[in-house]
Design a protein around this motif. Sequence first.
Motif, PDB file in Angstrom:
ATOM      1  N   SER A   1       0.855  -1.242   0.085  1.00 32.52           N
ATOM      2  CA  SER A   1      -0.128   0.145  -0.032  1.00 32.52           C
ATOM      3  C   SER A   1       0.929   1.179  -0.058  1.00 32.52           C
ATOM      4  O   SER A   1       2.040   1.036   0.342  1.00 32.52           O
ATOM      5  CB  SER A   1      -0.808   0.062   1.034  1.00 32.52           C
ATOM      6  N   ARG A   2       0.191   2.349  -0.295  1.00 28.85           N
ATOM      7  CA  ARG A   2       1.087   3.571  -0.542  1.00 28.85           C
ATOM      8  C   ARG A   2       0.773   4.219   0.954  1.00 28.85           C
ATOM      9  O   ARG A   2       1.180   5.478   1.132  1.00 28.85           O
ATOM     10  CB  ARG A   2       0.726   4.417  -1.657  1.00 28.85           C
TER      11      ARG A   2
ATOM     12  N   LEU B   1       5.153   0.559  -0.388  1.00 30.89           N
ATOM     13  CA  LEU B   1       5.004   1.381  -1.578  1.00 30.89           C
ATOM     14  C   LEU B   1       5.072   3.004  -1.161  1.00 30.89           C
ATOM     15  O   LEU B   1       4.735   3.247  -0.108  1.00 30.89           O
ATOM     16  CB  LEU B   1       3.851   1.102  -2.474  1.00 30.89           C
ATOM     17  N   GLY B   2       5.124   3.764  -2.236  1.00 26.61           N
ATOM     18  CA  GLY B   2       4.951   5.206  -2.024  1.00 26.61           C
ATOM     19  C   GLY B   2       6.218   5.885  -1.622  1.00 26.61           C
ATOM     20  O   GLY B   2       7.168   5.388  -1.933  1.00 26.61           O
ATOM     21  N   ARG B   3       5.982   7.244  -1.193  1.00 32.12           N
ATOM     22  CA  ARG B   3       7.227   7.948  -0.982  1.00 32.12           C
ATOM     23  C   ARG B   3       7.911   7.121   0.176  1.00 32.12           C
ATOM     24  O   ARG B   3       7.296   6.660   1.282  1.00 32.12           O
ATOM     25  CB  ARG B   3       6.765   9.414  -0.240  1.00 32.12           C
TER      26      ARG B   3
ATOM     27  N   ALA C   1      11.294   1.436  -0.488  1.00 33.20           N
ATOM     28  CA  ALA C   1      10.042   2.072  -0.749  1.00 33.20           C
ATOM     29  C   ALA C   1      10.211   2.240  -2.507  1.00 33.20           C
ATOM     30  O   ALA C   1      11.602   2.078  -2.813  1.00 33.20           O
ATOM     31  CB  ALA C   1       9.985   3.374  -0.153  1.00 33.20           C
TER      32      ALA C   1
ATOM     33  N   TRP D   1       6.597   6.844  -7.324  1.00 36.98           N
ATOM     34  CA  TRP D   1       5.282   6.102  -6.943  1.00 36.98           C
ATOM     35  C   TRP D   1       4.165   6.982  -7.877  1.00 36.98           C
ATOM     36  O   TRP D   1       3.090   6.186  -8.092  1.00 36.98           O
ATOM     37  CB  TRP D   1       5.076   6.255  -5.459  1.00 36.98           C
ATOM     38  N   ARG D   2       4.377   8.009  -8.451  1.00 37.14           N
ATOM     39  CA  ARG D   2       3.183   8.587  -9.362  1.00 37.14           C
ATOM     40  C   ARG D   2       3.296   8.030 -10.437  1.00 37.14           C
ATOM     41  O   ARG D   2       2.497   8.632 -11.308  1.00 37.14           O
ATOM     42  CB  ARG D   2       3.596  10.176  -8.956  1.00 37.14           C
TER      43      ARG D   2
ATOM     44  N   GLN E   1       0.884  -2.668 -11.577  1.00 34.88           N
ATOM     45  CA  GLN E   1       1.117  -2.810  -9.944  1.00 34.88           C
ATOM     46  C   GLN E   1       1.982  -4.249  -9.792  1.00 34.88           C
ATOM     47  O   GLN E   1       2.826  -4.144  -8.588  1.00 34.88           O
ATOM     48  CB  GLN E   1      -0.327  -2.921  -9.355  1.00 34.88           C
TER      49      GLN E   1
ATOM     50  N   GLU F   1       5.479  -3.242  -9.964  1.00 31.02           N
ATOM     51  CA  GLU F   1       5.836  -2.568  -8.886  1.00 31.02           C
ATOM     52  C   GLU F   1       6.078  -3.317  -7.443  1.00 31.02           C
ATOM     53  O   GLU F   1       7.193  -2.860  -6.933  1.00 31.02           O
ATOM     54  CB  GLU F   1       4.796  -1.301  -8.738  1.00 31.02           C
TER      55      GLU F   1
ATOM     56  N   TRP G   1      -6.121   7.688  -9.602  1.00 27.76           N
ATOM     57  CA  TRP G   1      -4.719   7.272  -9.025  1.00 27.76           C
ATOM     58  C   TRP G   1      -3.683   7.446 -10.151  1.00 27.76           C
ATOM     59  O   TRP G   1      -3.317   8.430 -10.703  1.00 27.76           O
ATOM     60  CB  TRP G   1      -4.780   5.982  -8.412  1.00 27.76           C
ATOM     61  N   GLN G   2      -3.462   6.320 -10.549  1.00 23.83           N
ATOM     62  CA  GLN G   2      -2.050   6.501 -11.415  1.00 23.83           C
ATOM     63  C   GLN G   2      -2.462   6.976 -12.641  1.00 23.83           C
ATOM     64  O   GLN G   2      -2.866   6.242 -13.941  1.00 23.83           O
ATOM     65  CB  GLN G   2      -1.292   5.017 -11.676  1.00 23.83           C
TER      66      GLN G   2
END
Length: 361
Positions: free
Chosen positions: A95-96, A115-117, A125, A129-130, A135, A138, A313-314
């Motif tokens: 998850s982000r 996931l995410g920053r 991480a 992420w943007r 998925q 990723e 989202w993405q």
Amino acid sequence: MSGPAPRRVLAVRLHGLGDLLMATPALRAMRRAWPEAELTALVGRSIAPALAGNPNLDRVLAIDEQDFFKRRPLRLLRLALSLRSGRFDLAVVFSRSPALRHFARLAGCRRVAGLGRPGPGDEAAIADWRETEYQVSEQLRLVEALGAPAAGEEMDFFIPPEARAKAAELLGSGGDWVCLAPGGGVNAASAMTERRWPLAGFARLAEVLHRDRGLKPVVVGGREDGPLARQLARWANCPVLDATGQRLDVSAALLALSRLVVCNDSAPLHLALIVGAPTLALFGPSNHVAVVPPGRADLRVVRSGRDCSPCFWQAKPGMDPRLGRGWGLPCGDELPRCLAEIEVEQVLAAAGDLLEAGPAG
């Protein structure tokens, strides 16, 4: 990841059946990389059936995900304290959400990845992420950074013989079936029914495929999709079998027995890809690049033609995410929702292409 292999691993995904299915290749990679580790999945109760029979897990902890979404601090504290007894070396958060990574630390996990920053103390991480990325890929990059090389991008879901027998009983003998999944877009965290092609389109599609190609329509989905199935049957000028409300493994078996699957961006899409059914997926605000594998001969995607699609989202590269649905903002366009602009003729053309191509492989 430097140092010894982890002995106790906690994999976290709270909501989204499709999202959990897309995490299964990463679970498989971790199992193969760390065969002696105890691998536990912490998942929301609503999506736990997606992991039934998964041999890559030692334990599945199914919890009330609403404790997180409705912010019930005492229940979360009790859960964190109970998890501390597991003495997890590593938590992998699919998850982000920074809050979920913080929760994993509160639960005593010595290393936390997600996931995410990248945040303070993160073991690993995904920095970009943007950007739009499948998925599954990723999440595999995330576990690879932890020392678990990818073991293929194929998703896992296990259908027991009794589920296959139940599906065969529901369909009966003779004839080919088209499996329709008109629901989706709703999970424990959010409701975004704009991800659904209008039900009238599914009804007309069922009617034409039955009339012109002899396909029998069957509708799958959760119990909450029963009203959709009944309305579709009223609108379609042909018999429609309502198979909503079946167990997840029975629904997957129904997909496997179908000549064609037509669905929105929803869990049946991922299940259909897993079982290898020819699949036609309809996309409007959400980004197909993020959720469908590239290069599948048994898959066709029909998308909205709007310039603003996708916005969820993405989103498109360069789109300000503050303008997209990923931040919970409503669609500001007064015109019909973007999926409503997909014509039945477009979907029929894609369906014909899939049917004439025959079985994949």
